[in-house]
Write an enzyme that holds these catalytic residues in place. Structure first.
Site, mmCIF file in Angstrom:
data_model
loop_
_atom_site.group_PDB
_atom_site.id
_atom_site.type_symbol
_atom_site.label_atom_id
_atom_site.label_comp_id
_atom_site.label_asym_id
_atom_site.label_seq_id
_atom_site.Cartn_x
_atom_site.Cartn_y
_atom_site.Cartn_z
ATOM 1 N N GLU A 238 24.173 26.382 -61.957
ATOM 2 C CA GLU A 238 23.551 25.850 -60.744
ATOM 3 C C GLU A 238 24.271 26.401 -59.524
ATOM 4 O O GLU A 238 25.370 26.934 -59.646
ATOM 5 C CB GLU A 238 23.581 24.318 -60.756
ATOM 6 C CG GLU A 238 24.949 23.742 -61.077
ATOM 7 C CD GLU A 238 24.912 22.223 -61.236
ATOM 8 O OE1 GLU A 238 25.003 21.555 -60.209
ATOM 9 O OE2 GLU A 238 24.804 21.736 -62.373
ATOM 10 N N LYS B 250 26.568 26.836 -56.313
ATOM 11 C CA LYS B 250 27.755 26.191 -55.766
ATOM 12 C C LYS B 250 27.492 26.044 -54.271
ATOM 13 O O LYS B 250 27.454 27.031 -53.531
ATOM 14 C CB LYS B 250 28.994 27.030 -56.028
ATOM 15 C CG LYS B 250 30.249 26.390 -55.496
ATOM 16 C CD LYS B 250 31.468 26.979 -56.145
ATOM 17 C CE LYS B 250 32.679 26.961 -55.237
ATOM 18 N NZ LYS B 250 32.838 25.788 -54.396
ATOM 19 N N ASP C 163 27.915 25.108 -50.488
ATOM 20 C CA ASP C 163 29.043 25.088 -49.563
ATOM 21 C C ASP C 163 28.823 24.014 -48.506
ATOM 22 O O ASP C 163 28.267 24.252 -47.448
ATOM 23 C CB ASP C 163 29.166 26.470 -48.903
ATOM 24 C CG ASP C 163 30.518 26.642 -48.239
ATOM 25 O OD1 ASP C 163 31.389 25.783 -48.446
ATOM 26 O OD2 ASP C 163 30.686 27.630 -47.514
ATOM 27 N N TYR D 149 24.705 16.749 -57.454
ATOM 28 C CA TYR D 149 24.813 17.490 -58.709
ATOM 29 C C TYR D 149 25.579 16.784 -59.806
ATOM 30 O O TYR D 149 25.676 17.303 -60.900
ATOM 31 C CB TYR D 149 25.469 18.856 -58.465
ATOM 32 C CG TYR D 149 26.746 18.758 -57.644
ATOM 33 C CD1 TYR D 149 26.716 18.996 -56.282
ATOM 34 C CD2 TYR D 149 27.944 18.384 -58.227
ATOM 35 C CE1 TYR D 149 27.860 18.869 -55.509
ATOM 36 C CE2 TYR D 149 29.087 18.261 -57.465
ATOM 37 C CZ TYR D 149 29.039 18.502 -56.109
ATOM 38 O OH TYR D 149 30.167 18.358 -55.346
ATOM 39 N N LYS E 74 32.364 32.767 -58.264
ATOM 40 C CA LYS E 74 32.332 33.001 -56.816
ATOM 41 C C LYS E 74 31.632 34.321 -56.475
ATOM 42 O O LYS E 74 31.809 35.319 -57.154
ATOM 43 C CB LYS E 74 33.763 33.049 -56.263
ATOM 44 C CG LYS E 74 34.486 31.715 -56.348
ATOM 45 C CD LYS E 74 34.195 30.827 -55.176
ATOM 46 C CE LYS E 74 35.118 31.134 -54.030
ATOM 47 N NZ LYS E 74 35.277 30.029 -53.101
ATOM 48 N N CYS F 185 23.847 37.723 -12.914
ATOM 49 C CA CYS F 185 22.961 37.805 -14.077
ATOM 50 C C CYS F 185 22.809 39.272 -14.481
ATOM 51 O O CYS F 185 22.466 40.110 -13.648
ATOM 52 C CB CYS F 185 21.601 37.208 -13.750
ATOM 53 S SG CYS F 185 20.387 37.528 -15.031
ATOM 54 N N CYS G 66 18.899 40.370 -13.662
ATOM 55 C CA CYS G 66 18.302 40.445 -12.330
ATOM 56 C C CYS G 66 19.353 40.591 -11.231
ATOM 57 O O CYS G 66 19.004 40.817 -10.076
ATOM 58 C CB CYS G 66 17.434 39.216 -12.073
ATOM 59 S SG CYS G 66 18.396 37.697 -11.964
ATOM 60 N N CYS H 127 21.676 31.661 -14.998
ATOM 61 C CA CYS H 127 21.067 32.478 -13.957
ATOM 62 C C CYS H 127 20.043 31.557 -13.305
ATOM 63 O O CYS H 127 19.176 31.013 -13.992
ATOM 64 C CB CYS H 127 20.357 33.687 -14.566
ATOM 65 S SG CYS H 127 19.162 34.402 -13.425
ATOM 66 N N CYS I 27 13.703 35.734 -12.798
ATOM 67 C CA CYS I 27 14.477 36.665 -13.632
ATOM 68 C C CYS I 27 13.615 37.120 -14.819
ATOM 69 O O CYS I 27 13.096 36.291 -15.563
ATOM 70 C CB CYS I 27 15.741 35.957 -14.123
ATOM 71 S SG CYS I 27 16.680 36.903 -15.316
HETATM 72 S S1 IVH Z 1 30.916 20.369 -60.050
HETATM 73 C C1 IVH Z 1 33.761 17.941 -62.363
HETATM 74 N N1 IVH Z 1 28.822 21.522 -59.012
HETATM 75 O O1 IVH Z 1 32.619 23.023 -54.969
HETATM 76 C C2 IVH Z 1 32.823 18.317 -61.292
HETATM 77 N N2 IVH Z 1 30.747 21.279 -57.666
HETATM 78 O O2 IVH Z 1 35.075 24.624 -55.028
HETATM 79 C C3 IVH Z 1 33.343 19.408 -60.460
HETATM 80 N N3 IVH Z 1 30.487 22.130 -55.395
HETATM 81 O O3 IVH Z 1 34.877 20.434 -55.553
HETATM 82 C C4 IVH Z 1 32.439 19.825 -59.401
HETATM 83 N N4 IVH Z 1 28.407 22.804 -55.618
HETATM 84 O O4 IVH Z 1 32.806 19.921 -54.094
HETATM 85 C C5 IVH Z 1 30.085 21.122 -58.806
HETATM 86 N N5 IVH Z 1 26.883 22.507 -58.232
HETATM 87 C C6 IVH Z 1 28.135 22.108 -58.016
HETATM 88 C C7 IVH Z 1 28.794 22.277 -56.793
HETATM 89 C C8 IVH Z 1 30.109 21.848 -56.646
HETATM 90 C C9 IVH Z 1 29.441 22.700 -54.799
HETATM 91 C C10 IVH Z 1 31.778 21.910 -54.728
HETATM 92 C C11 IVH Z 1 32.519 20.708 -55.212
HETATM 93 C C12 IVH Z 1 33.816 21.265 -55.773
HETATM 94 C C13 IVH Z 1 33.936 22.542 -55.045
HETATM 95 C C14 IVH Z 1 34.853 23.488 -55.775
#
Ligand code: IVH
Length: 672
Positions: free
Chosen positions: A116, A118, A120, A231, A320, A414, A417, A432, A437
């Site tokens: 799934e 990750k 941010d 999640y 990552k 500006c 103009c 401005c 303008c």
């Molecule tokens: S699972 C045991 N799933 O990324 C559960 N974390 O860099 C551990 N994060 O601390 C986390 N998307 O805050 C999980 N699909 C995802 C996530 C996710 C973002 C965050 C989470 C974690 C951090 C680690």
């Protein structure tokens, strides 16, 4: 060359550095280094500590989870540690992780894997009791977080009540975990709005969401478009969950927004890796920032039995993505003139590739930002491209300075103009103030003809620039006096293009009052307020005579906006423009009176998902033309949920409140 330092000294230095950055990131929500730089420092410390275990101190950042909870908020002890994730930088790392856990437990070899995104964002922990949202916290140090319940209540996609799973009552207890984010679209829209009123814009969605959720006044949180993606389930009573796949399914059945549409389950690591890699180039197609994918052992029991190392569970790994931060040279600073005359600086860069895209320009937010970060002309700068957000300059790489860099001063005139520039009291922006303008006019025109305003199809920025440059349009009302003959004289215009444009302009003559008000581009008057003004005043004639007091009678119109409206109508250029509009017949009758007899009078609608034929804008217009109102979130006051494909959490909410759910066909039947 700096002197070589001992591992002990270096480790101590790294600990101090990291501690400071952790504090800036988690407590102040104002980091001064990029995530990639942070990761590099962290890994360096990890390496020293693994080579010299005696150098590991109990207070080392590697020994604890995230940042400390701040004293601003009450503390919440999490029911179970809120763990983090170990990182894999590429396929080899991911394979090494898998081999390690196969060695620990042979069942891993045949285990299913869930992949799934990750996300941010800012981690939030959400407590429900008997179906009701009772408490929400930040992660804090992983054991104790900050109680931000009132702030989280303002997040519209957070379910305040969850239904039962299957038959029976809602779960006795459920603690869900997710990330609070700001969707890219919402972020850009919010920044554009702030910029147009001369306010400070935000640097990136993640820090904005984090900062907004950690405000003491929930009203400040509510003013930011925060969303949520969940999640995992930290704890549950009254629901049994055996797999991560089941967790995602259950969360979305309960009405939590999730990234389930992107999640997949695989039988082998190879397939999981291929899927992770397939998202590297597609990451911008998502509406939120992802910094990788997460590979998780699907079987929750097995994952738990694998245990954890430090703060990282063994049963999952973050795959990552390559960081999208690079350094390049700042060749110059350009200045844009916005619709309201706000001057916005942008970076002119030595072209550089970031994640497959060549970047030549980046935002610098405002002139204060340049001063605060001490960004100088000729500097090497660190650049970030996050999600689909416009790239931005994080700051200068001061170590790379040669002494030839030059301090930058905001313009006094500006750049378009040449008229004087002013700075309004209490605002970060420079303006401005010349209404004529040309840059302002182009932006105004772009707004006037755009969606949500007069909606003239095919009338883009390029045409706006052309008609202004050719002197055909001196104010927005002049659009209605464009002719075949005049358009054909412009470059790139043939019969067909001119005819299409004129047809689009003609169609716009019939726009309802609220659209015309929104199109005027008055500071602080967006689509919603334009609707309220139209309903209240009923005509442009009435609105242009309104005074500050009468405007403030309307909910949502504060003293500043009221004054901005009065000021706008008082300007001679605007008066002339309005007279032209009236002459051109673009002077809609009272929307409210016309709507009173409408089929939807007094009814409140919420729209979710993609409708078969109508766009969201069109559906909204259809409802409003018939006297109905469209709001963003489902509540007791909602009469209908208009449901399309792939609905969000609004569906579950509407179901739990017993709101009537209709499709586009039913909408049309009701609206006849
Ligand atoms: S699972 C045991 N799933 O990324 C559960 N974390 O860099 C551990 N994060 O601390 C986390 N998307 O805050 C999980 N699909 C995802 C996530 C996710 C973002 C965050 C989470 C974690 C951090 C680690």
């Amino acid at each position: 060359m700096p002197k070589p330092v001992s591992p002990a000294a270096r480790a101590a230095h790294l600990r101090r550095e990291l501690q400071q950055h952790i504090y800036r990131y988690h407590v102040l929500s104002a980091p001064i280094i990029s995530d990639a730089e942070y990761d590099a420092l962290y890994r360096e410390l990890q390496t020293i500590e693994s080579e010299h275990p005696d150098l590991t101190t109990p207070d080392s950042p590697t020994q604890r989870v995230g940042g400390a909870a701040s004293d601003k908020f009450a503390k919440v002890r999490h029911p179970a540690p809120i763990l983090s994730l170990a990182n894999a930088f590429g396929a080899d790392d991911a394979r090494a992780w898998f081999e390690r856990i196969v060695k620990l437990d042979d069942r891993v070899r045949a285990a299913k894997l869930v992949v799934e995104p990750k996300i941010d964002g800012l981690t939030v922990v959400l407590h429900y009791e008997d179906g009701l949202f009772v408490r929400g916290a930040t992660r804090g140090d992983g054991d104790i977080g900050e109680d931000i319940t009132p702030n989280l209540r303002t997040v519209r996609s957070l379910p305040l009540r969850i239904p039962a799973v299957g038959k029976g009552p809602p779960p006795r207890r459920l603690v869900a975990r997710g990330e609070a984010v700001i969707f890219t679209d919402d972020f850009e829209r919010m920044n554009a709005e702030l910029a147009s009123t001369g306010e400070r814009t935000f640097v990136n969605p993640r820090n904005t969401a984090s900062g907004a959720l950690r405000q003491l006044d929930p009203k400040l949180t509510a003013a930011r478009p925060i969303s949520l993606l969940c999640y995992s389930v930290v704890e549950a009573e009254g629901v049994t969950l055996a797999s991560q796949w089941g967790v995602l399914e259950t969360l979305s059945d309960l009405g939590f927004p999730t990234a389930k549409n992107i999640a997949r389950r695989f039988d082998s690591l190879d397939e999981a890796i291929v899927y992770c890699e397939s998202w590297i180039d597609k990451r911008d197609t998502l509406d939120y920032e992802m910094d990788g994918m997460v590979i998780k052992i699907d079987d929750l029991r097995l994952a738990e039995e694998l245990g954890f190392v430090g703060k990282d569970p063994r049963g999952a790994i973050a795959f990552k993505f390559p960081a999208r931060e690079v350094t390049t040279t700042l060749n110059g600073i350009g200045v844009n003139v916005g619709r309201t005359g706000v001057l916005t600086p942008y970076a002119i860069l030595e072209p550089v590739e970031v994640g497959g895209v060549t970047v030549r320009q980046a935002t610098l937010h405002n002139f204060d930002y340049i001063a605060e970060k001490d960004i100088r002309l000729g500097d090497r700068v660190l650049l970030k491209r996050a999600g689909d957000v416009i790239p931005y300059v994080i700051g200068p790489v001061t170590e790379a300075r040669t002494g030839k860099e030059k301090k930058y001063r905001p313009p006094q005139k500006c750049p378009t103009c040449g008229e004087a520039v002013e700075r309004a009291e209490g605002e970060v922006a420079y303006y401005c103030i010349n209404a004529a303008c040309p840059d302002q006019l182009i932006r105004n025109l772009e707004h006037f003809v755009g969606k949500g305003a007069m909606d003239m199809e095919g009338f883009g920025i390029k045409i706006a620039e052309q008609v202004v440059a050719a002197g055909l349009v001196k104010d927005v009302a002049d659009v209605f006096s464009l002719t075949d003959e005049r358009l054909l004289a412009l470059e790139g215009f043939a019969e067909k293009k001119a005819a299409n444009l004129l047809a689009a302009i003609d169609a716009a003559r019939a726009r309802p009052l609220q659209r015309v008000i929104a199109a005027l581009g008055i500071r602080g008057v967006g689509e919603v307020m334009a609707g309220d003004l139209a309903a209240h005043f009923g005509s442009l004639d009435a609105l242009r005579q309104a005074d500050v007091e009468s405007l403030q009678q309307i909910e949502g119109v504060g003293p500043n906006t009221a004054e901005a409206i009065v000021d706008w109508f008082a300007r001679s250029g605007n008066k002339r423009m309005l007279d032209k509009l009236k002459k051109a017949g673009v002077w809609p009758a009272a929307a409210s009176r016309r709507a009173k007899g409408g089929a939807f009078t007094g009814k409140v609608f919420v729209i979710t998902g993609a409708l078969p034929t109508l766009s969201r804008e069109e559906a909204k217009a259809y409802i409003e033309e018939r006297g109905g109102k469209v709001t963003d979130s489902v509540s007791k006051k909602t009469d209908y949920l208009l449901l399309g494909e792939a609905p969000g959490s609004k569906l579950a909410k509407a179901q739990s409140l017993g709101v009537a759910i209709i499709g586009e066909d039913e909408l049309r039947a009701l609206g006849k």
